[in-house]
Scaffold this motif. Structure first.
Motif, PDB file in Angstrom:
ATOM      1  N   ALA A  42      34.579 -12.307  44.843  1.00 41.98           N
ATOM      2  CA  ALA A  42      34.102 -11.214  43.996  1.00 41.98           C
ATOM      3  C   ALA A  42      34.702  -9.900  44.480  1.00 41.98           C
ATOM      4  N   GLY A  43      34.822  -8.945  43.552  1.00 41.10           N
ATOM      5  CA  GLY A  43      35.313  -7.641  43.982  1.00 41.10           C
ATOM      6  C   GLY A  43      36.023  -6.867  42.903  1.00 41.10           C
ATOM      7  N   GLY A  44      36.819  -5.888  43.349  1.00 44.24           N
ATOM      8  CA  GLY A  44      37.429  -4.929  42.448  1.00 44.24           C
ATOM      9  C   GLY A  44      38.856  -5.260  42.055  1.00 44.24           C
ATOM     10  N   SER A  45      39.487  -4.279  41.403  1.00 45.25           N
ATOM     11  CA  SER A  45      40.843  -4.428  40.875  1.00 45.25           C
ATOM     12  C   SER A  45      41.861  -4.006  41.927  1.00 45.25           C
ATOM     13  N   PRO A  46      42.772  -4.874  42.339  1.00 47.97           N
ATOM     14  CA  PRO A  46      43.814  -4.456  43.275  1.00 47.97           C
ATOM     15  C   PRO A  46      44.702  -3.376  42.649  1.00 47.97           C
ATOM     16  N   HIS A  47      45.060  -2.393  43.452  1.00 40.51           N
ATOM     17  CA  HIS A  47      45.927  -1.328  42.971  1.00 40.51           C
ATOM     18  C   HIS A  47      46.516  -0.576  44.161  1.00 40.51           C
ATOM     19  N   LEU A  48      47.387   0.370  43.872  1.00 44.08           N
ATOM     20  CA  LEU A  48      47.921   1.267  44.890  1.00 44.08           C
ATOM     21  C   LEU A  48      47.863   2.692  44.366  1.00 44.08           C
ATOM     22  N   HIS A  49      48.009   3.653  45.270  1.00 42.65           N
ATOM     23  CA  HIS A  49      48.130   5.062  44.912  1.00 42.65           C
ATOM     24  C   HIS A  49      49.525   5.530  45.285  1.00 42.65           C
ATOM     25  N   THR A  50      50.146   6.313  44.405  1.00 42.54           N
ATOM     26  CA  THR A  50      51.526   6.731  44.628  1.00 42.54           C
ATOM     27  C   THR A  50      51.645   7.997  45.463  1.00 42.54           C
ATOM     28  N   ALA A  51      50.574   8.798  45.567  1.00 38.40           N
ATOM     29  CA  ALA A  51      50.675  10.064  46.300  1.00 38.40           C
ATOM     30  C   ALA A  51      49.470  10.361  47.178  1.00 38.40           C
ATOM     31  N   SER A  52      48.439   9.533  47.171  1.00 38.83           N
ATOM     32  CA  SER A  52      47.184   9.871  47.840  1.00 38.83           C
ATOM     33  C   SER A  52      46.763   8.788  48.830  1.00 38.83           C
ATOM     34  N   ALA A  53      46.336   9.226  50.013  1.00 41.11           N
ATOM     35  CA  ALA A  53      45.716   8.325  50.980  1.00 41.11           C
ATOM     36  C   ALA A  53      44.246   8.145  50.626  1.00 41.11           C
ATOM     37  N   GLU A  54      43.629   7.088  51.150  1.00 41.36           N
ATOM     38  CA  GLU A  54      42.241   6.767  50.826  1.00 41.36           C
ATOM     39  C   GLU A  54      41.551   6.222  52.071  1.00 41.36           C
ATOM     40  N   GLY A  55      40.275   6.581  52.244  1.00 44.16           N
ATOM     41  CA  GLY A  55      39.515   6.085  53.385  1.00 44.16           C
ATOM     42  C   GLY A  55      38.159   5.568  52.972  1.00 44.16           C
ATOM     43  N   TYR A  56      37.600   4.645  53.767  1.00 41.63           N
ATOM     44  CA  TYR A  56      36.303   4.030  53.495  1.00 41.63           C
ATOM     45  C   TYR A  56      35.390   4.167  54.712  1.00 41.63           C
ATOM     46  N   VAL A  57      34.119   4.420  54.426  1.00 46.27           N
ATOM     47  CA  VAL A  57      33.045   4.231  55.396  1.00 46.27           C
ATOM     48  C   VAL A  57      32.067   3.260  54.749  1.00 46.27           C
ATOM     49  N   VAL A  58      31.838   2.105  55.372  1.00 51.79           N
ATOM     50  CA  VAL A  58      30.964   1.096  54.789  1.00 51.79           C
ATOM     51  C   VAL A  58      29.511   1.444  55.092  1.00 51.79           C
ATOM     52  N   LEU A  59      28.683   1.488  54.045  1.00 52.19           N
ATOM     53  CA  LEU A  59      27.272   1.824  54.190  1.00 52.19           C
ATOM     54  C   LEU A  59      26.413   0.579  54.379  1.00 52.19           C
ATOM     55  N   GLN A  60      26.666  -0.444  53.571  1.00 48.69           N
ATOM     56  CA  GLN A  60      25.881  -1.669  53.678  1.00 48.69           C
ATOM     57  C   GLN A  60      26.643  -2.823  53.055  1.00 48.69           C
TER      58      GLN A  60
END
Length: 268
Positions: A42-60
């Motif tokens: 289960a989960g989301g749509s795979p993709h990439l970003h062409t100009a932006s970095a992305e970060g995650y903090v897992v809550l639960q």
């Protein structure tokens, strides 16, 4: 930052006198989709970003972040407290193992992903046709439905079809990366550039008014401090925005709502 699940803070490039969220970033609170896919995850749509970095903090919850990058294929476990980030060009897929995976997402260059910086991993024949890509990615308009429940159901179905098409392309690409190495990503990167080239010039405005403007403001503050005065300290202000109303949006990776920066108010 805490809030109720599914709320997105879109406080990046500001309009008018309201300053953007720190660093010109956008911060979202995301519930990852629990819809199963063709490979049983289960989960989301795979993709990439062409100009932006992305970060995650897992809550639960628990899950994984699958990535395709210059390092090849990796699956990084996610659990409460996990912190990670990745650079532009990284193909990423959020996998929801527990069904209740929630993240705080920090996105560089607020406004650019919403303007088309994100490119989904559709099969190559879709990526090669800009009109086919647009048709596969678009969600229906709520105005086309008699009530909110029908609109939400239709959007969910369209988001799921979009996700499944991205998974189809991703699984084939992942197999190639595992067998051939990171060079197998070249076709996707080339397709992503073709899809965003016409839009990229327009991205300079949110970049200049967001992260660049904030960095230049800090430079002026440092010059003032070095000269022995700091007039900006007397202008210190706290801003807050009201919780948005309405149904949560169907994003690429899960359900979210967007905070409207235009409604932000200073505390007086």
């Amino acid at each position: 930052m805490t809030t109720e699940p599914g709320l997105q803070y879109d406080l990046g490039a500001a309009t008018g006198p309201t300053p953007g969220f720190p660093g010109g970033t956008a911060v979202s609170h995301l519930r990852v989709y629990d819809w199963p896919t063709s490979d049983g995850l289960a989960g989301g749509s795979p993709h990439l970003h062409t100009a932006s970095a992305e970060g995650y903090v897992v809550l639960q919850g628990s899950g994984a972040l699958e990535t395709l990058s210059a390092a090849g294929f990796h699956s990084t476990p996610l659990s409460a407290g996990t912190l990670l980030w990745f650079t532009p060009g990284t193909v990423h897929r959020l996998v929801n193992h527990s069904g209740d995976l929630e993240l705080v997402v920090v996105m560089q260059n607020a406004g650019l992903p919403e303007a088309g910086d994100a490119v989904l991993t559709y099969p190559q024949h879709v990526l090669a046709d800009a009109e086919a890509y647009r048709a596969a990615t678009a969600l229906p308009s709520a105005a086309d439905f008699a009530n909110a429940a029908d609109a939400d159901d239709a959007m969910a179905a369209a988001a799921r079809r979009r996700r499944d098409l991205a998974i189809e392309g991703y699984l084939a690409l992942r197999e190639r990366v595992v067998s051939e190495g990171p060079q197998a990503l070249a076709e996707l990167h080339e397709a992503a550039v073709r899809l965003v080239t016409a839009k990229a010039a327009g991205w300079r405005h949110p970049w200049r008014s967001g992260p660049l403007a904030q960095a230049e403001t800090t430079g002026r503050h440092l010059d003032d401090l070095a000269s022995g005065h700091a007039p900006h300290l007397s202008d210190a202000t706290v801003y807050t925005a009201q919780r948005p109303q309405g149904l949560r949006r169907h994003g690429m990776c899960g359900r979210l709502q967007v905070w409207d920066l235009d409604g932000a108010q200073p505390l007086t």
